[in-house]
Design a protein around this motif. Structure first.
Motif, mmCIF file in Angstrom:
data_model
loop_
_atom_site.group_PDB
_atom_site.id
_atom_site.type_symbol
_atom_site.label_atom_id
_atom_site.label_comp_id
_atom_site.label_asym_id
_atom_site.label_seq_id
_atom_site.Cartn_x
_atom_site.Cartn_y
_atom_site.Cartn_z
ATOM 1 N N ASP A 69 0.816 -1.216 0.000
ATOM 2 C CA ASP A 69 0.000 0.000 0.000
ATOM 3 C C ASP A 69 0.851 1.268 0.000
ATOM 4 O O ASP A 69 0.365 2.362 -0.290
ATOM 5 N N PHE A 73 -0.198 4.583 -2.013
ATOM 6 C CA PHE A 73 -0.500 5.802 -1.263
ATOM 7 C C PHE A 73 0.139 7.025 -1.925
ATOM 8 O O PHE A 73 -0.483 8.071 -2.077
ATOM 9 N N THR A 76 -1.770 7.866 -5.233
ATOM 10 C CA THR A 76 -3.078 8.494 -5.037
ATOM 11 C C THR A 76 -2.934 9.892 -4.431
ATOM 12 O O THR A 76 -3.779 10.758 -4.671
ATOM 13 N N HIS A 77 -1.845 10.114 -3.697
ATOM 14 C CA HIS A 77 -1.649 11.445 -3.105
ATOM 15 C C HIS A 77 -1.463 12.500 -4.194
ATOM 16 O O HIS A 77 -1.852 13.661 -4.016
#
Length: 233
Positions: A69, A73, A76-77
Motif C-alpha cells: 500500500d 498511497f 493516489t496522493h
C-alpha cells in the motif's frame, strides 16, 4: 491560508520578483472569478512530475515489498495535490514569453514572494505552501521522501531555466475531489503588482487588455514590455 513547513525551502527575501505568463482567457478567468486555478499535480505535461528519482524509487520499491500500500498511497496522493507555478526572475524573460504564450498575444503577471504569501485567502480550508523547486539529476540523485511535499519540489536539471516557485495545495484532509485542478480564493490586488503585455502584441490587443482591466474595476499598473523597443535602427 499560507502555511510554513521546515522542510520546504523558500528564499527569505520577500521582495523576490516572480512572474506568471498566461493567455488572455486564463487571465480573464482569474480576474472575473477572483480565484487562482491550480493544476492537479499528475496532470502536468512533464511525465516525471511528482515522481521520484531512480535512487529514491529503488528504495521505495524495497519498502513496498513488505507494504504494497506504500507505493499506492504516493500515487493516489498526487491526485490530491494542486500546483500553481511561478517563475523567479528580476526581469521579464523572452524565453518564457515564447514557451507560455502564442501568436504574439498574452500577459505576464509580476508579483513577489511576499505578495503570493499574503494573497492566499484565510478561508481556504486546506493546507497551502509555497516552495522553490530543486533541480537534480534523476538518474543519480536521491529525493528524500520523509515529507509528503517533496515529490512536488524536485524536477530534472533540464528544467532549471524555469527557476520555479510553486504554490502547493493539499486537499487530502478534505472531501474535495480534484478533476483537472482546483480554483482557490485569492486576493487579486495583493497577488498582482503589475501586468506586462506581450512585447510583440498589436496596439488593438494592448488597448483591449487595458479596457478589460478597467471595466472589471482593477487598477493595477499595466506596463509596456521592457522587451519592446521604441528605437528602430
Amino acid at each position: 491560508m499560507y502555511h510554513t513547513n521546515s522542510n520546504i525551502t523558500l528564499t527569505e527575501d520577500l521582495d523576490t520578483v516572480v512572474w506568471k505568463y498566461l493567455d488572455l482567457s486564463k487571465f480573464l478567468d482569474l480576474l472575473m472569478s477572483r480565484k487562482l486555478f491550480m493544476s492537479r499535480s499528475d496532470k502536468f505535461e512533464d511525465q516525471y512530475e511528482g515522481t521520484f528519482s531512480e535512487p529514491t524509487f529503488e528504495e521505495i520499491k524495497r519498502l513496498s515489498k513488505d507494504n504494497p500500500d506504500f507505493l499506492k498511497f504516493y500515487k493516489t496522493h498526487r491526485e490530491k495535490v494542486a500546483i500553481s507555478s511561478w517563475h523567479i526572475n528580476e526581469y521579464e524573460s523572452f524565453a518564457m514569453w515564447q514557451i507560455f504564450t502564442q501568436n504574439s498575444e498574452g500577459l505576464a503577471i509580476q508579483s513577489t514572494i511576499g505578495r503570493l504569501q499574503q494573497a492566499l485567502a484565510p478561508e481556504n480550508n486546506y493546507k497551502q505552501y509555497i516552495g522553490e523547486v530543486n533541480y537534480i539529476d534523476y538518474k543519480k540523485e536521491y529525493i528524500p521522501f520523509d515529507d509528503m511535499f517533496f515529490p512536488f519540489l524536485f524536477k530534472r536539471k533540464s528544467f532549471q531555466y524555469e527557476r520555479e516557485v510553486r504554490i502547493i495545495t493539499d486537499v487530502a484532509d478534505s472531501t474535495i475531489t480534484l478533476n483537472d485542478g482546483l480554483k482557490i480564493n485569492i486576493d487579486i490586488n495583493q497577488l498582482i503588482e503589475k501586468i506586462y503585455i506581450h512585447p510583440k502584441s498589436e496596439n488593438w490587443y494592448k488597448n483591449l487588455v487595458i479596457q478589460l482591466v478597467k471595466q472589471l474595476d482593477f487598477n493595477f499598473t499595466i506596463e509596456k514590455s521592457d522587451l519592446e523597443s521604441d528605437i528602430l535602427i
